[in-house]
Design a protein around this motif. Sequence first.
Motif, mmCIF file in Angstrom:
data_model
loop_
_atom_site.group_PDB
_atom_site.id
_atom_site.type_symbol
_atom_site.label_atom_id
_atom_site.label_comp_id
_atom_site.label_asym_id
_atom_site.label_seq_id
_atom_site.Cartn_x
_atom_site.Cartn_y
_atom_site.Cartn_z
ATOM 1 N N UNK A 357 16.673 2.740 0.985
ATOM 2 C CA UNK A 357 17.678 2.702 1.864
ATOM 3 C C UNK A 357 17.016 2.492 3.378
ATOM 4 N N UNK A 358 15.823 1.773 3.578
ATOM 5 C CA UNK A 358 15.046 1.870 4.724
ATOM 6 C C UNK A 358 14.786 0.357 5.136
ATOM 7 N N UNK A 359 14.112 0.152 6.374
ATOM 8 C CA UNK A 359 13.841 -1.101 6.558
ATOM 9 C C UNK A 359 12.555 -1.373 6.011
ATOM 10 N N UNK A 360 12.417 -2.593 5.839
ATOM 11 C CA UNK A 360 11.199 -3.249 5.176
ATOM 12 C C UNK A 360 9.864 -2.530 5.620
ATOM 13 N N UNK A 361 10.075 -2.387 7.015
ATOM 14 C CA UNK A 361 8.649 -2.130 7.986
ATOM 15 C C UNK A 361 8.360 -0.561 7.442
ATOM 16 N N UNK A 362 9.446 0.291 7.397
ATOM 17 C CA UNK A 362 9.175 1.758 6.914
ATOM 18 C C UNK A 362 8.763 1.612 5.455
ATOM 19 N N UNK A 363 9.567 1.076 4.644
ATOM 20 C CA UNK A 363 8.986 0.875 3.210
ATOM 21 C C UNK A 363 7.572 0.575 3.148
ATOM 22 N N UNK A 364 7.011 -0.403 3.914
ATOM 23 C CA UNK A 364 5.738 -1.129 4.150
ATOM 24 C C UNK A 364 4.654 -0.023 4.350
ATOM 25 N N UNK A 365 5.112 0.785 5.467
ATOM 26 C CA UNK A 365 4.340 1.905 5.791
ATOM 27 C C UNK A 365 4.131 2.968 4.668
ATOM 28 N N UNK A 366 5.248 3.404 4.074
ATOM 29 C CA UNK A 366 5.372 4.473 3.224
ATOM 30 C C UNK A 366 4.440 3.990 1.745
ATOM 31 N N UNK A 367 4.642 2.717 1.327
ATOM 32 C CA UNK A 367 3.923 2.327 0.142
ATOM 33 C C UNK A 367 2.401 2.132 0.397
ATOM 34 N N UNK A 368 2.048 1.700 1.756
ATOM 35 C CA UNK A 368 0.697 1.908 1.985
ATOM 36 C C UNK A 368 -0.092 3.238 1.833
ATOM 37 N N UNK A 369 0.772 4.314 2.307
ATOM 38 C CA UNK A 369 0.233 5.554 2.131
ATOM 39 C C UNK A 369 0.203 5.931 0.849
ATOM 40 N N UNK A 370 1.166 5.478 0.047
ATOM 41 C CA UNK A 370 1.412 5.936 -1.432
ATOM 42 C C UNK A 370 0.253 5.266 -2.231
ATOM 43 N N UNK A 371 -0.274 3.961 -1.727
ATOM 44 C CA UNK A 371 -1.491 3.313 -2.404
ATOM 45 C C UNK A 371 -2.601 4.245 -2.170
ATOM 46 N N UNK A 372 -2.971 4.616 -0.841
ATOM 47 C CA UNK A 372 -3.950 5.489 -0.416
ATOM 48 C C UNK A 372 -4.248 6.896 -1.320
ATOM 49 N N UNK A 373 -3.040 7.267 -1.265
ATOM 50 C CA UNK A 373 -2.815 8.550 -2.078
ATOM 51 C C UNK A 373 -3.273 8.373 -3.608
ATOM 52 N N UNK A 374 -2.747 7.617 -4.313
ATOM 53 C CA UNK A 374 -3.028 7.545 -5.620
ATOM 54 C C UNK A 374 -4.566 6.835 -5.989
ATOM 55 N N UNK A 375 -5.073 6.337 -4.877
ATOM 56 C CA UNK A 375 -6.481 5.655 -5.107
ATOM 57 C C UNK A 375 -7.595 7.178 -4.930
ATOM 58 N N UNK A 376 -6.905 7.927 -4.397
ATOM 59 C CA UNK A 376 -7.897 9.231 -4.352
ATOM 60 C C UNK A 376 -7.390 10.410 -5.377
ATOM 61 N N UNK A 377 -6.341 9.979 -6.278
ATOM 62 C CA UNK A 377 -6.044 11.042 -7.418
ATOM 63 C C UNK A 377 -7.217 11.032 -8.338
#
Length: 377
Positions: A357-377
Amino acid sequence: MNNRVMAVEISGIRKFYNKVRKVEGAISLTLGQPDFNTPIAIKNGIKKAIDENKTVYTENAGVKELRSEISNYLRTLGVNYSEEEICITIGGSEAILDCFMALLNEGDKVLIPTPAYPAYESVVNIVGGKIINYKLNEDFTVNVDNIKEKFKKEGCKYLVLSFPTNPTGAVLDKKGRDELIDFIKSEDIVVITDEIYASIIYDDYYSVAQESSIKEKVIYISGFSKMFSATGLRIGYIACHDTIMKEIMKVHQYGVSCATSIVQYGMIEGLKYSMNDVIYMRDEFLNRKNYVVGRLRQIGFHVSEPRGAFYVFPSIKKFNLTSEEFCERLLNEKKVACVPGSAFGDGGEGFIRISYCYSIEELELALNKIEEFIKNL
């Protein structure tokens, strides 16, 4: 204090949202709150009702014209209820509470899916019923065989359906609907089908409420919070056969008397003049869904394709963290908030819920951070 109430915890969705509020700068993908404005026709309808002093009690069941418009709308979905078979409630939440309070005696068993919206289990516990969970298929579609198995084994009286589903976005397909109809016809059971997301479906719409021969066994719950991006206006409705409605109306009458008058008049205008807004919002959600699912798969998540609502429920099992641990770490390390799957029952463990329920811009930013997070797990 009431022991049953004391035993119920607040919603896991809200519990985690409260944690998010304490993290400055967090991107929250937690709430099912559409980011579109409520359609102008609804706003104008509410203003007009105020100007015309329509601020007094309505009928307990709600403004007749609104019930008539709902009846007309449901017919476009192949669902037939007259205005006399519809009661306007304070959101879908009141509708759920009214139904279980009217139906359940102490110890009555209710079949509830897992994962599922947490209010079903909590309200059943509050009114003294007993929860029997049934499993969904791997893609979160309905597992009729498991429903039949649990029904016969446990002696259940009631079945909860919820399609499109919060938290998974799964919908009911024709095969599942037809199998359910055959089951309902053959057994002594009452079905509560919560279809609050029915206006946000990306495939064909199917519901057990489309079958007139089982009408006396089906209670249909829906509302306008998601449909018209109007969560704070709190208008929902129950539709069912008169034999059940008589009892539900007692609970509704003594609980709230009637839904808010001016908002009811606003929803009349919405059903008359805002359906293009509904289509626009659905199409935008579809674009966001396609983006989020594609990106999650690219990152490396396993995702069952959502076919409705505005949620994605990716698996996190391969990361060897509980859903609570995953979401806590994601929030604290990357300031991105998703809801732990455990908030939706035992069947939700091993998953997280992402609301788009968020703009594509917000979703892109969040998913970039999720990608960074799982790379470091």
